[in-house]
Design a protein around this motif. Sequence first.
Motif, PDB file in Angstrom:
ATOM      1  N   LEU A 178       0.826  -1.205   0.000  1.00 30.95           N
ATOM      2  CA  LEU A 178       0.000   0.000   0.000  1.00 30.95           C
ATOM      3  C   LEU A 178       0.863   1.259   0.000  1.00 30.95           C
ATOM      4  N   LEU A 179       1.873   1.268   0.822  1.00 31.51           N
ATOM      5  CA  LEU A 179       2.755   2.431   0.893  1.00 31.51           C
ATOM      6  C   LEU A 179       3.532   2.615  -0.408  1.00 31.51           C
ATOM      7  N   GLU A 180       3.973   1.496  -0.981  1.00 25.86           N
ATOM      8  CA  GLU A 180       4.757   1.561  -2.222  1.00 25.86           C
ATOM      9  C   GLU A 180       3.956   2.165  -3.366  1.00 25.86           C
ATOM     10  N   ILE A 181       2.652   1.877  -3.419  1.00 25.14           N
ATOM     11  CA  ILE A 181       1.838   2.377  -4.539  1.00 25.14           C
ATOM     12  C   ILE A 181       1.243   3.748  -4.251  1.00 25.14           C
ATOM     13  N   GLY A 182       1.554   4.317  -3.072  1.00 28.21           N
ATOM     14  CA  GLY A 182       1.171   5.700  -2.822  1.00 28.21           C
ATOM     15  C   GLY A 182      -0.021   5.930  -1.932  1.00 28.21           C
ATOM     16  N   VAL A 183      -0.498   4.905  -1.200  1.00 25.88           N
ATOM     17  CA  VAL A 183      -1.571   5.137  -0.224  1.00 25.88           C
ATOM     18  C   VAL A 183      -0.895   5.630   1.050  1.00 25.88           C
ATOM     19  N   LEU A 184      -0.650   6.922   1.087  1.00 23.89           N
ATOM     20  CA  LEU A 184       0.174   7.572   2.105  1.00 23.89           C
ATOM     21  C   LEU A 184      -0.656   8.555   2.923  1.00 23.89           C
ATOM     22  N   PRO A 185      -0.140   8.933   4.114  1.00 22.50           N
ATOM     23  CA  PRO A 185       1.144   8.544   4.709  1.00 22.50           C
ATOM     24  C   PRO A 185       1.063   7.214   5.444  1.00 22.50           C
ATOM     25  N   ASN A 186       2.202   6.805   5.998  1.00 22.90           N
ATOM     26  CA  ASN A 186       2.254   5.638   6.865  1.00 22.90           C
ATOM     27  C   ASN A 186       1.867   6.088   8.268  1.00 22.90           C
ATOM     28  N   ASN A 187       0.687   5.702   8.718  1.00 24.76           N
ATOM     29  CA  ASN A 187       0.186   6.151  10.020  1.00 24.76           C
ATOM     30  C   ASN A 187       0.491   5.172  11.150  1.00 24.76           C
ATOM     31  N   GLY A 188       1.222   4.100  10.839  1.00 26.72           N
ATOM     32  CA  GLY A 188       1.613   3.156  11.878  1.00 26.72           C
ATOM     33  C   GLY A 188       0.401   2.499  12.531  1.00 26.72           C
ATOM     34  N   PHE A 189       0.583   2.100  13.784  1.00 30.67           N
ATOM     35  CA  PHE A 189      -0.524   1.504  14.532  1.00 30.67           C
ATOM     36  C   PHE A 189      -1.350   2.602  15.173  1.00 30.67           C
ATOM     37  N   THR A 190      -2.635   2.605  14.900  1.00 32.74           N
ATOM     38  CA  THR A 190      -3.522   3.598  15.502  1.00 32.74           C
ATOM     39  C   THR A 190      -4.960   3.123  15.407  1.00 32.74           C
ATOM     40  N   TYR A 191      -5.757   3.494  16.392  1.00 31.64           N
ATOM     41  CA  TYR A 191      -7.196   3.259  16.317  1.00 31.64           C
ATOM     42  C   TYR A 191      -7.883   4.337  15.482  1.00 31.64           C
ATOM     43  N   ASP A 192      -7.221   5.461  15.251  1.00 32.84           N
ATOM     44  CA  ASP A 192      -7.849   6.602  14.595  1.00 32.84           C
ATOM     45  C   ASP A 192      -8.033   6.360  13.102  1.00 32.84           C
ATOM     46  N   HIS A 193      -9.068   6.991  12.568  1.00 34.67           N
ATOM     47  CA  HIS A 193      -9.383   6.913  11.140  1.00 34.67           C
ATOM     48  C   HIS A 193      -8.653   8.057  10.441  1.00 34.67           C
ATOM     49  N   ILE A 194      -7.562   7.726   9.751  1.00 29.48           N
ATOM     50  CA  ILE A 194      -6.724   8.734   9.097  1.00 29.48           C
ATOM     51  C   ILE A 194      -6.427   8.271   7.682  1.00 29.48           C
ATOM     52  N   GLU A 195      -6.572   9.162   6.711  1.00 26.46           N
ATOM     53  CA  GLU A 195      -6.279   8.796   5.326  1.00 26.46           C
ATOM     54  C   GLU A 195      -4.841   8.326   5.197  1.00 26.46           C
ATOM     55  N   GLY A 196      -4.639   7.274   4.431  1.00 24.18           N
ATOM     56  CA  GLY A 196      -3.321   6.677   4.282  1.00 24.18           C
ATOM     57  C   GLY A 196      -3.359   5.217   4.691  1.00 24.18           C
ATOM     58  N   THR A 197      -2.233   4.684   5.085  1.00 22.79           N
ATOM     59  CA  THR A 197      -2.123   3.276   5.458  1.00 22.79           C
ATOM     60  C   THR A 197      -1.864   3.160   6.949  1.00 22.79           C
ATOM     61  N   LYS A 198      -2.579   2.259   7.591  1.00 22.59           N
ATOM     62  CA  LYS A 198      -2.388   2.088   9.022  1.00 22.59           C
ATOM     63  C   LYS A 198      -2.574   0.635   9.411  1.00 22.59           C
ATOM     64  N   VAL A 199      -2.053   0.303  10.571  1.00 19.97           N
ATOM     65  CA  VAL A 199      -2.351  -0.940  11.264  1.00 19.97           C
ATOM     66  C   VAL A 199      -3.405  -0.583  12.306  1.00 19.97           C
ATOM     67  N   GLY A 200      -4.555  -1.237  12.238  1.00 19.54           N
ATOM     68  CA  GLY A 200      -5.617  -0.946  13.189  1.00 19.54           C
ATOM     69  C   GLY A 200      -5.577  -1.886  14.373  1.00 19.54           C
TER      70      GLY A 200
END
Length: 576
Positions: A178-200
């Motif tokens: 996801l990060l490689e193809i541009g679904v950014l930023p990398n939001n890491g681990f978070t419960y929050d809903h943030i545009e980009g890629t995250k670990v929920g």
Amino acid sequence: MGVWWWRLLFAALSGILFSAQPCASQKVPKYRFMQNARTAANISYYDYIVIGGGTAGCPLAATLSQNYSVLLLERGGSPYGNPNISNLAAFGAALSDTSPSSPAQRFISQDGVINSRARVLGGGSCLNAGFYTRASPQYVREAGWDGRAVNESYEWVEKLVAFEPPMKQWQSAVRDGLLEIGVLPNNGFTYDHIEGTKVGGTIFDHNGFRHTAADLLEYANPTRITVLLDATVHRILFRVKDGSKPMAHGVVFRDSLGRRHKAYLNHHPRNEIIVSAGALGSPQLLMLSGIGPSNHLKAHNIRLTLDQPLVGQGMSDNPMNAIFVPSPRDVEVSLIEVVGITSFGSYIEAASGENFAGGSPRDYGMFSPKIGQLSTVPPKQRSPEALAKATKDMESLDEAAFRGGFILEKIMGPISTGHLELPSRDPNHNPLVTFNYFKETRDLERCVQGLTTVEKIIESKAFSPFRYPNMPISLLLNMTASAPVNLLPKHTNSSLSLQQFCRDTVMTIWHYHGGCQVRKVVDNDYKVLGVDALRVIDGSTFNDSPGTNPQATVMMLGRYMGVKILSQRLGAAPSA
């Protein structure tokens, strides 16, 4: 009464409840206030009656019990002691159980898509893939909720049921793709809903043990709450005096032996009945109680309480489409852990691994015909015979055919809506529901954009260890659309358009909502318009599915509204 009182009460309740919090890794024992409805009195009285011990009903009842007597009525049984619910590796086993006592009640929408509704204490949190993520700040604002109280409600839930997932190789490859193809930023681990890629988050702990909304009853005051299992509510009772609005004052329910019981509200103007029976159960029960479109109710010989044509309208189910990727190497068993939140309104998630559902790869978890997830024929062709054939075909396959995983896309919203109707006066019968998948062009466009994103992930360098080099995307689409489960192919032959692929392979991701929506059926405090002493608090009130996956917000809403109800009541009479 100002917001300060609500927040003060919230802080006080949170402090009291958190101080006695059990260890989240321990299995919650059977509650002493939980009993089978067969033991219930013929007539009983409470300050609050909550109908539906599901994802919203459990936290709501637990909160209200801090100050008032509460009856929680659940039509299903207990989740405790059932390994098909508690163990991550057994995902799909409960959903594939079609017996009358199953915690999952299968239904088929009028669109032809096979689906399930919960029939167990804890509701959908006992059956789902476990992903835990909050709603976006914009969603909170549009709902008119108090942001600080929302966050405190989420935290109250998370202390018992939310965890950081382990993130092994397959899920990490999807994230990095996801990060490689541009679904950014990398939001890491978070419960929050943030545009980009995250670990929920996940409701499975590090031992693979599921924690559910039923665990939130650990917060309840055991001296003020009664939980009745196998208690099916048939009707809400109303009384009318001197031409005033109908006032809810009791319920009729039956136990597993069919014996009739009644529960009434204690005499106090602020006591209430609260329906938390889910997006199918809540509008169904309102109609069975005489609140709904008058012509429809009269056709079923239901005594009219209130002509409300919007009950059962606005039904939506987020369509899911997935591509199976066979892997040349072993992958871990994983459910949803990563999500790509795109700018165009499609969410990308993944699941992987053999040995789903009790050790048999042929059950194959989230995408098995055994649980109704059949995408190899268009929805209207998903007959019992088609399911049986797909299941039989799966059993003949080599285990290597199941090695790999699915990358899926689900669209935001959705925009397309449908409606719900009664098939009969029996509350045990599934209502007839139409979701109108892809009726709106924008939903179909988002599906195509989502699948295009999935294709890019599969072709990414980060994901290459889990992809056969000689399998182009066209072949994977053909496999997904035309095999009982994706078998390693001998040839390619695909001319499917992505639009047709969306329509033909659509499945549910069990995120249906609507039917009792805010400002249509209930007001901003979830009080049913046109009657008194009755609220609906659950996903049936949503116009859109919150976040990427709704369970966190449904649990939050139960807690949030429980605190708000207490604050309004205690604030009006501080001596209470």
